[in-house]
Motif scaffolding. Sequence first.
Motif, PDB file in Angstrom:
ATOM      1  N   ALA A  27      54.459  10.280  31.744  1.00  0.00           N
ATOM      2  CA  ALA A  27      55.128   8.982  31.599  1.00  0.00           C
ATOM      3  C   ALA A  27      56.356   8.918  32.508  1.00  0.00           C
ATOM      4  O   ALA A  27      56.597   7.895  33.170  1.00  0.00           O
ATOM      5  CB  ALA A  27      55.532   8.761  30.148  1.00  0.00           C
ATOM      6  N   ALA A  28      57.122   9.994  32.585  1.00  0.00           N
ATOM      7  CA  ALA A  28      58.305  10.021  33.451  1.00  0.00           C
ATOM      8  C   ALA A  28      57.889   9.933  34.921  1.00  0.00           C
ATOM      9  O   ALA A  28      58.534   9.244  35.721  1.00  0.00           O
ATOM     10  CB  ALA A  28      59.097  11.292  33.201  1.00  0.00           C
ATOM     11  N   GLU A  29      56.813  10.607  35.254  1.00  0.00           N
ATOM     12  CA  GLU A  29      56.315  10.569  36.638  1.00  0.00           C
ATOM     13  C   GLU A  29      55.844   9.162  37.004  1.00  0.00           C
ATOM     14  O   GLU A  29      56.144   8.657  38.090  1.00  0.00           O
ATOM     15  CB  GLU A  29      55.160  11.564  36.788  1.00  0.00           C
ATOM     16  N   ASP A  30      55.152   8.520  36.079  1.00  0.00           N
ATOM     17  CA  ASP A  30      54.688   7.151  36.327  1.00  0.00           C
ATOM     18  C   ASP A  30      55.874   6.186  36.468  1.00  0.00           C
ATOM     19  O   ASP A  30      55.864   5.300  37.320  1.00  0.00           O
ATOM     20  CB  ASP A  30      53.777   6.684  35.185  1.00  0.00           C
ATOM     21  N   ALA A  31      56.891   6.374  35.649  1.00  0.00           N
ATOM     22  CA  ALA A  31      58.072   5.512  35.720  1.00  0.00           C
ATOM     23  C   ALA A  31      58.797   5.710  37.042  1.00  0.00           C
ATOM     24  O   ALA A  31      59.249   4.743  37.678  1.00  0.00           O
ATOM     25  CB  ALA A  31      59.009   5.798  34.558  1.00  0.00           C
ATOM     26  N   ALA A  32      58.899   6.961  37.481  1.00  0.00           N
ATOM     27  CA  ALA A  32      59.568   7.248  38.749  1.00  0.00           C
ATOM     28  C   ALA A  32      58.770   6.657  39.911  1.00  0.00           C
ATOM     29  O   ALA A  32      59.341   6.096  40.854  1.00  0.00           O
ATOM     30  CB  ALA A  32      59.736   8.748  38.920  1.00  0.00           C
ATOM     31  N   GLN A  33      57.481   6.769  39.839  1.00  0.00           N
ATOM     32  CA  GLN A  33      56.632   6.226  40.900  1.00  0.00           C
ATOM     33  C   GLN A  33      56.727   4.697  40.923  1.00  0.00           C
ATOM     34  O   GLN A  33      56.779   4.079  41.984  1.00  0.00           O
ATOM     35  CB  GLN A  33      55.176   6.658  40.689  1.00  0.00           C
ATOM     36  N   ALA A  34      56.782   4.081  39.756  1.00  0.00           N
ATOM     37  CA  ALA A  34      56.901   2.624  39.683  1.00  0.00           C
ATOM     38  C   ALA A  34      58.247   2.158  40.276  1.00  0.00           C
ATOM     39  O   ALA A  34      58.296   1.164  40.990  1.00  0.00           O
ATOM     40  CB  ALA A  34      56.757   2.156  38.245  1.00  0.00           C
ATOM     41  N   SER A  35      59.304   2.899  39.967  1.00  0.00           N
ATOM     42  CA  SER A  35      60.613   2.512  40.513  1.00  0.00           C
ATOM     43  C   SER A  35      60.651   2.722  42.026  1.00  0.00           C
ATOM     44  O   SER A  35      61.289   1.957  42.740  1.00  0.00           O
ATOM     45  CB  SER A  35      61.732   3.293  39.820  1.00  0.00           C
ATOM     46  N   ASP A  36      59.957   3.750  42.527  1.00  0.00           N
ATOM     47  CA  ASP A  36      59.871   3.967  43.975  1.00  0.00           C
ATOM     48  C   ASP A  36      59.111   2.826  44.641  1.00  0.00           C
ATOM     49  O   ASP A  36      59.475   2.355  45.712  1.00  0.00           O
ATOM     50  CB  ASP A  36      59.184   5.294  44.288  1.00  0.00           C
ATOM     51  N   ASP A  37      58.045   2.383  43.998  1.00  0.00           N
ATOM     52  CA  ASP A  37      57.249   1.269  44.544  1.00  0.00           C
ATOM     53  C   ASP A  37      58.088  -0.002  44.585  1.00  0.00           C
ATOM     54  O   ASP A  37      58.018  -0.780  45.540  1.00  0.00           O
ATOM     55  CB  ASP A  37      55.989   1.026  43.702  1.00  0.00           C
ATOM     56  N   ASN A  38      58.898  -0.245  43.553  1.00  0.00           N
ATOM     57  CA  ASN A  38      59.758  -1.429  43.512  1.00  0.00           C
ATOM     58  C   ASN A  38      60.855  -1.346  44.575  1.00  0.00           C
ATOM     59  O   ASN A  38      61.236  -2.358  45.155  1.00  0.00           O
ATOM     60  CB  ASN A  38      60.370  -1.587  42.125  1.00  0.00           C
ATOM     61  N   ALA A  39      61.373  -0.163  44.812  1.00  0.00           N
ATOM     62  CA  ALA A  39      62.440  -0.002  45.797  1.00  0.00           C
ATOM     63  C   ALA A  39      61.923  -0.212  47.210  1.00  0.00           C
ATOM     64  O   ALA A  39      62.635  -0.710  48.076  1.00  0.00           O
ATOM     65  CB  ALA A  39      63.059   1.390  45.662  1.00  0.00           C
ATOM     66  N   GLN A  40      60.666   0.137  47.453  1.00  0.00           N
ATOM     67  CA  GLN A  40      60.091  -0.007  48.794  1.00  0.00           C
ATOM     68  C   GLN A  40      59.699  -1.459  49.089  1.00  0.00           C
ATOM     69  O   GLN A  40      59.609  -1.853  50.225  1.00  0.00           O
ATOM     70  CB  GLN A  40      58.858   0.893  48.936  1.00  0.00           C
ATOM     71  N   SER A  41      59.498  -2.256  48.065  1.00  0.00           N
ATOM     72  CA  SER A  41      59.052  -3.630  48.254  1.00  0.00           C
ATOM     73  C   SER A  41      60.124  -4.523  48.802  1.00  0.00           C
ATOM     74  O   SER A  41      61.251  -4.368  48.800  1.00  0.00           O
ATOM     75  CB  SER A  41      58.559  -4.232  46.949  1.00  0.00           C
TER      76      SER A  41
END
Length: 71
Positions: free
Chosen positions: A57-71
């Motif tokens: 869950a923490a990994e998925d949250a970190a990946q989601a925040s990375d995806d949002n930051a790159q957008s």
Amino acid sequence: MTDSKNINNPVGQGGGQRKRQSRAERQNNGPHRNLDRQGAADKKAELVRKMREKARAAEDAAQASDDNAQS
């Protein structure tokens, strides 16, 4: 002459009055110990499962925040 006084040949106990104990049982490692070990293994498996779920869950949250930051 009396026999030696140990758990499998106690003085004053005629033959067959007491169950002969295995070496493991004399060391307090009888059949109940297997149940204790199984219970501990079950608890450990449950704990590992929960830890993996939290990590995922923490990994998925970190990946989601990375995806949002790159957008």
